[in-house]
Design a protein around this motif. Sequence first.
Motif, PDB file in Angstrom:
ATOM      1  N   GLU A   1       0.717  -1.384  -0.076  1.00 56.71           N
ATOM      2  CA  GLU A   1      -0.299  -0.201   0.362  1.00 56.71           C
ATOM      3  C   GLU A   1       1.241   1.118  -0.042  1.00 56.71           C
ATOM      4  N   ILE A   2       2.246   1.523   1.160  1.00 54.38           N
ATOM      5  CA  ILE A   2       3.169   2.349   1.042  1.00 54.38           C
ATOM      6  C   ILE A   2       3.671   2.807  -0.863  1.00 54.38           C
ATOM      7  N   SER A   3       3.809   1.462  -0.751  1.00 55.87           N
ATOM      8  CA  SER A   3       4.754   1.726  -2.938  1.00 55.87           C
ATOM      9  C   SER A   3       3.607   1.314  -3.517  1.00 55.87           C
ATOM     10  N   LYS A   4       2.734   1.555  -3.270  1.00 54.33           N
ATOM     11  CA  LYS A   4       1.555   2.317  -4.329  1.00 54.33           C
ATOM     12  C   LYS A   4       1.188   3.407  -4.129  1.00 54.33           C
TER      13      LYS A   4
ATOM     14  N   ASN B   1       3.727   7.546  -7.365  1.00 53.77           N
ATOM     15  CA  ASN B   1       3.493   8.741  -8.443  1.00 53.77           C
ATOM     16  C   ASN B   1       4.382  10.279  -8.041  1.00 53.77           C
ATOM     17  N   GLN B   2       4.995  10.348  -8.790  1.00 53.83           N
ATOM     18  CA  GLN B   2       5.999  11.877  -9.071  1.00 53.83           C
ATOM     19  C   GLN B   2       5.149  12.483  -7.376  1.00 53.83           C
ATOM     20  N   VAL B   3       5.015  13.098  -7.908  1.00 55.68           N
ATOM     21  CA  VAL B   3       3.999  14.445  -7.275  1.00 55.68           C
ATOM     22  C   VAL B   3       4.612  14.205  -5.728  1.00 55.68           C
ATOM     23  N   ARG B   4       3.540  13.307  -5.211  1.00 53.39           N
ATOM     24  CA  ARG B   4       3.428  12.252  -4.278  1.00 53.39           C
ATOM     25  C   ARG B   4       5.029  12.333  -3.351  1.00 53.39           C
ATOM     26  N   ILE B   5       5.509  11.263  -3.926  1.00 52.07           N
ATOM     27  CA  ILE B   5       7.203  12.285  -3.220  1.00 52.07           C
ATOM     28  C   ILE B   5       8.069  13.806  -3.898  1.00 52.07           C
TER      29      ILE B   5
ATOM     30  N   THR C   1       2.897  22.353  -5.832  1.00 54.02           N
ATOM     31  CA  THR C   1       2.467  21.537  -6.811  1.00 54.02           C
ATOM     32  C   THR C   1       2.178  22.642  -7.780  1.00 54.02           C
ATOM     33  N   GLY C   2       0.507  23.347  -7.831  1.00 54.48           N
ATOM     34  CA  GLY C   2       0.551  23.565  -9.141  1.00 54.48           C
ATOM     35  C   GLY C   2      -0.941  22.999  -9.479  1.00 54.48           C
ATOM     36  N   LEU C   3      -1.386  22.206  -8.754  1.00 56.53           N
ATOM     37  CA  LEU C   3      -2.524  21.240  -9.191  1.00 56.53           C
ATOM     38  C   LEU C   3      -3.169  21.837  -8.119  1.00 56.53           C
ATOM     39  N   SER C   4      -4.826  21.391  -8.278  1.00 54.77           N
ATOM     40  CA  SER C   4      -6.070  21.721  -7.494  1.00 54.77           C
ATOM     41  C   SER C   4      -5.665  21.808  -6.791  1.00 54.77           C
ATOM     42  N   GLN C   5      -6.492  22.376  -5.297  1.00 48.90           N
ATOM     43  CA  GLN C   5      -6.497  22.157  -3.951  1.00 48.90           C
ATOM     44  C   GLN C   5      -7.239  20.682  -4.182  1.00 48.90           C
TER      45      GLN C   5
ATOM     46  N   THR D   1      -6.615  17.607  -5.994  1.00 52.34           N
ATOM     47  CA  THR D   1      -5.993  17.208  -5.821  1.00 52.34           C
ATOM     48  C   THR D   1      -4.610  16.612  -4.819  1.00 52.34           C
ATOM     49  N   VAL D   2      -4.620  17.552  -4.364  1.00 47.19           N
ATOM     50  CA  VAL D   2      -3.464  18.088  -3.185  1.00 47.19           C
ATOM     51  C   VAL D   2      -3.587  17.211  -2.084  1.00 47.19           C
ATOM     52  N   SER D   3      -5.223  17.559  -1.613  1.00 44.78           N
ATOM     53  CA  SER D   3      -5.605  17.803  -0.419  1.00 44.78           C
ATOM     54  C   SER D   3      -6.146  15.281  -0.820  1.00 44.78           C
ATOM     55  N   HIS D   4      -6.451  15.567  -1.896  1.00 45.57           N
ATOM     56  CA  HIS D   4      -6.733  13.378  -2.341  1.00 45.57           C
ATOM     57  C   HIS D   4      -5.107  12.678  -1.528  1.00 45.57           C
ATOM     58  N   TYR D   5      -4.064  13.693  -2.609  1.00 45.41           N
ATOM     59  CA  TYR D   5      -2.813  12.907  -2.814  1.00 45.41           C
ATOM     60  C   TYR D   5      -2.335  12.534  -0.848  1.00 45.41           C
ATOM     61  N   LEU D   6      -2.891  13.573  -0.245  1.00 48.59           N
ATOM     62  CA  LEU D   6      -2.533  14.025   1.121  1.00 48.59           C
ATOM     63  C   LEU D   6      -3.263  12.856   2.084  1.00 48.59           C
ATOM     64  N   GLY D   7      -4.121  12.742   1.896  1.00 48.88           N
ATOM     65  CA  GLY D   7      -4.728  11.894   2.704  1.00 48.88           C
ATOM     66  C   GLY D   7      -4.208  10.348   2.048  1.00 48.88           C
ATOM     67  N   LEU D   8      -4.309   9.877   0.996  1.00 47.62           N
ATOM     68  CA  LEU D   8      -3.572   8.586   0.564  1.00 47.62           C
ATOM     69  C   LEU D   8      -1.990   8.307   1.702  1.00 47.62           C
ATOM     70  N   MET D   9      -1.717   9.772   1.492  1.00 44.89           N
ATOM     71  CA  MET D   9      -0.224   9.676   1.981  1.00 44.89           C
ATOM     72  C   MET D   9      -0.853   9.703   3.524  1.00 44.89           C
ATOM     73  N   HIS D  10      -1.601   9.958   4.189  1.00 41.50           N
ATOM     74  CA  HIS D  10      -2.093  10.250   5.595  1.00 41.50           C
ATOM     75  C   HIS D  10      -2.484   8.726   5.994  1.00 41.50           C
ATOM     76  N   ARG D  11      -3.248   7.996   5.327  1.00 36.25           N
ATOM     77  CA  ARG D  11      -3.864   6.560   5.211  1.00 36.25           C
ATOM     78  C   ARG D  11      -2.740   5.614   6.012  1.00 36.25           C
ATOM     79  N   VAL D  12      -1.604   6.039   4.595  1.00 38.85           N
ATOM     80  CA  VAL D  12      -0.208   4.944   4.853  1.00 38.85           C
ATOM     81  C   VAL D  12       0.186   5.832   5.874  1.00 38.85           C
TER      82      VAL D  12
END
Length: 100
Positions: free
Chosen positions: A5-8, A12-16, A51-55, A57-68
């Motif tokens: 799950e962490i590897s998944k 994504n380069q932006v999450r890294i 990031t230049g991405l939408s709020q 999208t960034v919230s989704h990415y951070l949520g994924l990182m928080h879940r793991v």
Amino acid sequence: MNILEISKVLSNQVRIDILDWLKTPENNFPKQTNVPDFSDGVCVCHIQEKTGLSQSTVSHYLGLMHRVNLVIPTRHGKWTYYKRNEEMIQHYINTLKKEL
């Protein structure tokens, strides 16, 4: 810890990039006005701006990182700040070294 799950999440380069930027927030983000320093992390608004991405999208990415457990959120009023979970990141790296 689920290494798959962490590897998944890290596939994504932006999450890294976000994790890399959070390693030294004082070098990667502007001074924050609502908190005295970066001890509670970086405001989502600054991460989103960099990031230049939408709020959403960034919230989704951070949520994924928080879940793991790669990041730790802290609320200050209506704002959420994120910092790296160094203990989990190190545990993930050590597990990779052991298993691969």
